[in-house]
Design a protein around this motif. Structure first.
Motif, mmCIF file in Angstrom:
data_model
loop_
_atom_site.group_PDB
_atom_site.id
_atom_site.type_symbol
_atom_site.label_atom_id
_atom_site.label_comp_id
_atom_site.label_asym_id
_atom_site.label_seq_id
_atom_site.Cartn_x
_atom_site.Cartn_y
_atom_site.Cartn_z
ATOM 1 N N SER A 82 49.102 -1.474 -0.395
ATOM 2 C CA SER A 82 47.739 -0.931 -0.463
ATOM 3 C C SER A 82 46.915 -1.338 0.754
ATOM 4 O O SER A 82 46.314 -0.493 1.426
ATOM 5 C CB SER A 82 47.049 -1.399 -1.746
ATOM 6 N N ALA A 83 46.872 -2.638 1.020
ATOM 7 C CA ALA A 83 46.018 -3.128 2.101
ATOM 8 C C ALA A 83 46.493 -2.629 3.467
ATOM 9 O O ALA A 83 45.679 -2.340 4.352
ATOM 10 C CB ALA A 83 45.964 -4.653 2.082
ATOM 11 N N HIS A 84 47.804 -2.522 3.631
ATOM 12 C CA HIS A 84 48.329 -2.082 4.927
ATOM 13 C C HIS A 84 48.126 -0.589 5.161
ATOM 14 O O HIS A 84 47.609 -0.176 6.208
ATOM 15 C CB HIS A 84 49.809 -2.420 5.032
ATOM 16 N N PHE A 85 48.500 0.225 4.184
ATOM 17 C CA PHE A 85 48.462 1.667 4.407
ATOM 18 C C PHE A 85 47.090 2.283 4.128
ATOM 19 O O PHE A 85 46.766 3.339 4.677
ATOM 20 C CB PHE A 85 49.537 2.352 3.564
ATOM 21 N N ILE A 86 46.265 1.632 3.300
ATOM 22 C CA ILE A 86 44.925 2.153 3.043
ATOM 23 C C ILE A 86 43.921 1.640 4.064
ATOM 24 O O ILE A 86 43.091 2.391 4.580
ATOM 25 C CB ILE A 86 44.451 1.784 1.616
ATOM 26 N N ASP A 87 44.014 0.339 4.382
ATOM 27 C CA ASP A 87 43.024 -0.252 5.300
ATOM 28 C C ASP A 87 43.623 -0.704 6.623
ATOM 29 O O ASP A 87 42.934 -1.325 7.429
ATOM 30 C CB ASP A 87 42.333 -1.438 4.615
ATOM 31 N N ASN A 88 44.885 -0.420 6.853
ATOM 32 C CA ASN A 88 45.535 -0.710 8.132
ATOM 33 C C ASN A 88 45.521 -2.198 8.487
ATOM 34 O O ASN A 88 45.460 -2.562 9.662
ATOM 35 C CB ASN A 88 44.871 0.098 9.257
ATOM 36 N N SER B 152 41.031 0.820 -14.344
ATOM 37 C CA SER B 152 40.658 -0.570 -14.600
ATOM 38 C C SER B 152 40.527 -1.384 -13.327
ATOM 39 O O SER B 152 39.776 -2.351 -13.292
ATOM 40 C CB SER B 152 41.715 -1.240 -15.477
ATOM 41 N N SER B 153 41.251 -0.989 -12.254
ATOM 42 C CA SER B 153 41.477 -1.987 -11.204
ATOM 43 C C SER B 153 41.639 -1.504 -9.775
ATOM 44 O O SER B 153 41.467 -2.308 -8.855
ATOM 45 C CB SER B 153 42.754 -2.779 -11.551
ATOM 46 N N TYR B 154 41.994 -0.254 -9.536
ATOM 47 C CA TYR B 154 42.491 0.093 -8.215
ATOM 48 C C TYR B 154 41.595 1.050 -7.432
ATOM 49 O O TYR B 154 42.059 2.036 -6.871
ATOM 50 C CB TYR B 154 43.907 0.663 -8.324
ATOM 51 N N LYS C 261 38.016 -0.713 4.288
ATOM 52 C CA LYS C 261 38.109 -0.353 2.875
ATOM 53 C C LYS C 261 38.569 -1.577 2.094
ATOM 54 O O LYS C 261 39.571 -2.204 2.432
ATOM 55 C CB LYS C 261 39.085 0.808 2.685
ATOM 56 N N ILE C 262 37.812 -1.921 1.056
ATOM 57 C CA ILE C 262 38.068 -3.145 0.301
ATOM 58 C C ILE C 262 38.288 -2.812 -1.169
ATOM 59 O O ILE C 262 37.551 -2.013 -1.753
ATOM 60 C CB ILE C 262 36.904 -4.140 0.472
ATOM 61 N N LEU C 263 39.292 -3.440 -1.743
ATOM 62 C CA LEU C 263 39.618 -3.226 -3.152
ATOM 63 C C LEU C 263 38.540 -3.831 -4.045
ATOM 64 O O LEU C 263 38.193 -5.000 -3.909
ATOM 65 C CB LEU C 263 40.978 -3.864 -3.469
ATOM 66 N N GLN D 9 38.198 -11.945 -7.998
ATOM 67 C CA GLN D 9 37.951 -12.681 -6.757
ATOM 68 C C GLN D 9 36.531 -12.490 -6.218
ATOM 69 O O GLN D 9 36.275 -12.707 -5.043
ATOM 70 C CB GLN D 9 38.985 -12.322 -5.682
ATOM 71 N N GLY D 10 35.622 -12.095 -7.090
ATOM 72 C CA GLY D 10 34.220 -12.121 -6.704
ATOM 73 C C GLY D 10 33.659 -10.880 -6.046
ATOM 74 O O GLY D 10 32.736 -10.973 -5.228
ATOM 75 N N GLN D 11 34.167 -9.702 -6.402
ATOM 76 C CA GLN D 11 33.542 -8.459 -5.927
ATOM 77 C C GLN D 11 32.306 -8.205 -6.799
ATOM 78 O O GLN D 11 32.362 -8.384 -8.013
ATOM 79 C CB GLN D 11 34.503 -7.284 -6.035
ATOM 80 N N MET D 12 31.225 -7.761 -6.189
ATOM 81 C CA MET D 12 30.015 -7.512 -6.975
ATOM 82 C C MET D 12 29.149 -6.423 -6.344
ATOM 83 O O MET D 12 28.920 -6.416 -5.130
ATOM 84 C CB MET D 12 29.171 -8.782 -7.104
ATOM 85 N N VAL D 13 28.694 -5.502 -7.197
ATOM 86 C CA VAL D 13 27.609 -4.580 -6.850
ATOM 87 C C VAL D 13 26.514 -4.845 -7.868
ATOM 88 O O VAL D 13 26.652 -4.494 -9.041
ATOM 89 C CB VAL D 13 28.054 -3.105 -6.907
#
Length: 447
Positions: free
Chosen positions: A37-43, A331-333, A183-185, A405-409
């Motif tokens: 995910s991190a490599h191909f979505i956010d390089n 739920s998560s992605y 782009k951040i999960l 891991q502490g994502q918040m809006v």
């Protein structure tokens, strides 16, 4: 001595088989999915991912290989339990099992992303600097700076912060290696996105959330009375275990189940609906499956998530990944840039109105931010709340999207304020109460 060594070897082998070996499948699965995910979505580079996203206890046991040409990742633990995650443009990374047919045709969302000459948030042009006389910019910047680690440290692990006041960016900062285009999960912040589709369908007169959930398997037992409203509030009473320190329902769903919309559906009822609140990622993926049933075709389901919301509000960077059965993993992605996550918060700040168009009823914003029965003021409808004073120095009106891991809006209705923080550390490693208090304290609302 020889007998003792043999005994110790036998004990160690038994311990490995019972305590460690069953976890290897999940370790390899998490690692492969995360890297893909991190490599191909956010390089991001493999090294960056391994030193950041995957430097989690036990996950760092995995050895990962990126296959650029085939666009997939394989991971294993000392050669054991290899897992594979493939990348598909438009759908993101997918952790697959041995039964998955990689050659089977698949549909992708048909997105219409219109270029806009408007400034943020209704477009992506940079706005002219706006100075508010009621903001102590020095205090604001000091608070934002303090949210990040000093060079060489790895404690707070904030990746980005953005503060939006009266639709204007008044503070924005990124850690090294990240920018406004990263782009951040969002992890479980995706739950709030999933819930929003029910508000949109309700506004369109296409759903009644007070009616029983349309699950055929429930019609002949005690689960027949569970409503969509109960599911949105996480108080269906269904059995579920969500404990990421061990193998549980949630980890098996995310890293082993092929159809995540069924993971919660097959569970028995332990309590009557609306009497027992319990946080369940399986419930949100069940809701994603319910959404799928509202459309005649799978293509319509895929398109709706973007046309009715994400692309509608200009979250053009956004991507919600799917499971092996084609369901959005609600739920998560969900992935997006920090600015685009802020746009989602602004949609709720403006009670469903986006630049003059009402996407959901104003009452929906109140609905999701009203405490769920038995949650002690901590939870609404797929949103977290501060109604019970969980953050003691933060206004109780705040409600927010929250992710692993502490994502918040964070949304502050009466203060015309949205605060976004993305990172890799939760409390107590990151002081959310102090951070939010500092930002709010820099704005004089008496003006």
């Amino acid at each position: 001595m020889k007998k003792l060594l043999i005994l110790l070897l036998i004990i160690a082998t038994i311990y490995f088989r019972i305590s460690i070996y069953p976890k290897l499948d999940l370790i390899s699965g998490f690692a492969a999915k995360s890297v893909a995910s991190a490599h191909f979505i956010d390089n991001r580079s493999l090294q960056t991912i391994q030193q950041g996203d995957n430097d989690i206890d036990k996950i760092d046991w995995a050895s990962n290989t990126v296959h650029e040409q085939g666009q997939f990742v394989t991971s294993n633990v000392h050669g054991l339990k290899e897992r594979k995650a493939i990348y598909r443009q438009g759908l993101g990374a997918l952790l697959i099992n041995d039964d998955f047919d990689i050659n089977k045709p698949y549909e992708v969302p048909q997105r219409v992303i219109k270029p806009s000459n408007l400034v943020f948030p209704y477009g992506n042009k940079e706005a002219a600097d706006t100075l508010f006389t009621n903001i102590d910019y020095r205090k604001l910047q000091s608070t934002v700076n303090n949210a990040f680690d000093s060079k060489g440290q790895k404690a707070k692990r904030t990746r980005s912060v953005i503060v939006i006041y009266k639709d204007h960016i008044i503070a924005e900062q990124y850690a090294d290696g990240f920018s406004k285009n990263s782009k951040i999960l969002g992890w479980s912040m995706t739950k709030s996105i999933t819930a929003t589709y029910f508000g949109i369908l309700q506004h369109q007169g296409k759903i009644d959330i007070t009616k029983p959930a349309p699950i055929s398997e429930w019609k002949k037992d005690s689960r027949a009375s569970i409503t969509i409203n109960d599911l949105l509030h996480m108080n269906s009473g269904l059995e579920w275990e969500e404990d990421y320190t061990k193998i549980c329902d949630a980890t098996k769903m995310l890293f082993q189940d092929s159809d995540m919309s069924q993971s919660q559906a097959v569970k028995p009822a332990l309590y009557k609906p609306n009497t027992h609140w319990y946080y369940s990622s399986g419930t949100t993926n069940l809701l994603s499956g319910i959404l799928r049933k509202k459309f005649k075709t799978h293509q319509d389901y895929l398109n709706f998530w973007y046309s009715s919301l994400l692309d509608k509000i200009g979250m053009s960077s956004s991507l919600v990944e799917t499971d092996m059965a084609g369901n959005f993993v609600g739920s998560s992605y969900g992935w997006a840039t920090t600015r685009d996550w802020a746009k989602f918060g602004l949609l709720y700040l403006h009670q469903g109105n986006w630049n003059g168009e009402q996407l959901f009823d104003k009452s929906w914003a109140k609905y999701v931010s009203t405490p769920t029965n038995t949650s002690n003021g901590r939870y609404g409808a797929q949103f977290w709340l501060n109604a019970g004073g969980y953050f003691p120095d933060v206004p109780k009106e705040m409600y927010y999207c929250s992710g692993y891991q502490g994502q918040m809006v964070a949304i502050f209705p009466s203060r015309d304020l949205v605060i976004v923080r993305m990172g890799l550390t939760e409390e107590p490693g990151f002081d959310f109460n102090g951070f939010l208090k500092g930002v709010i304290g820099s704005i004089n609302t008496s003006h």
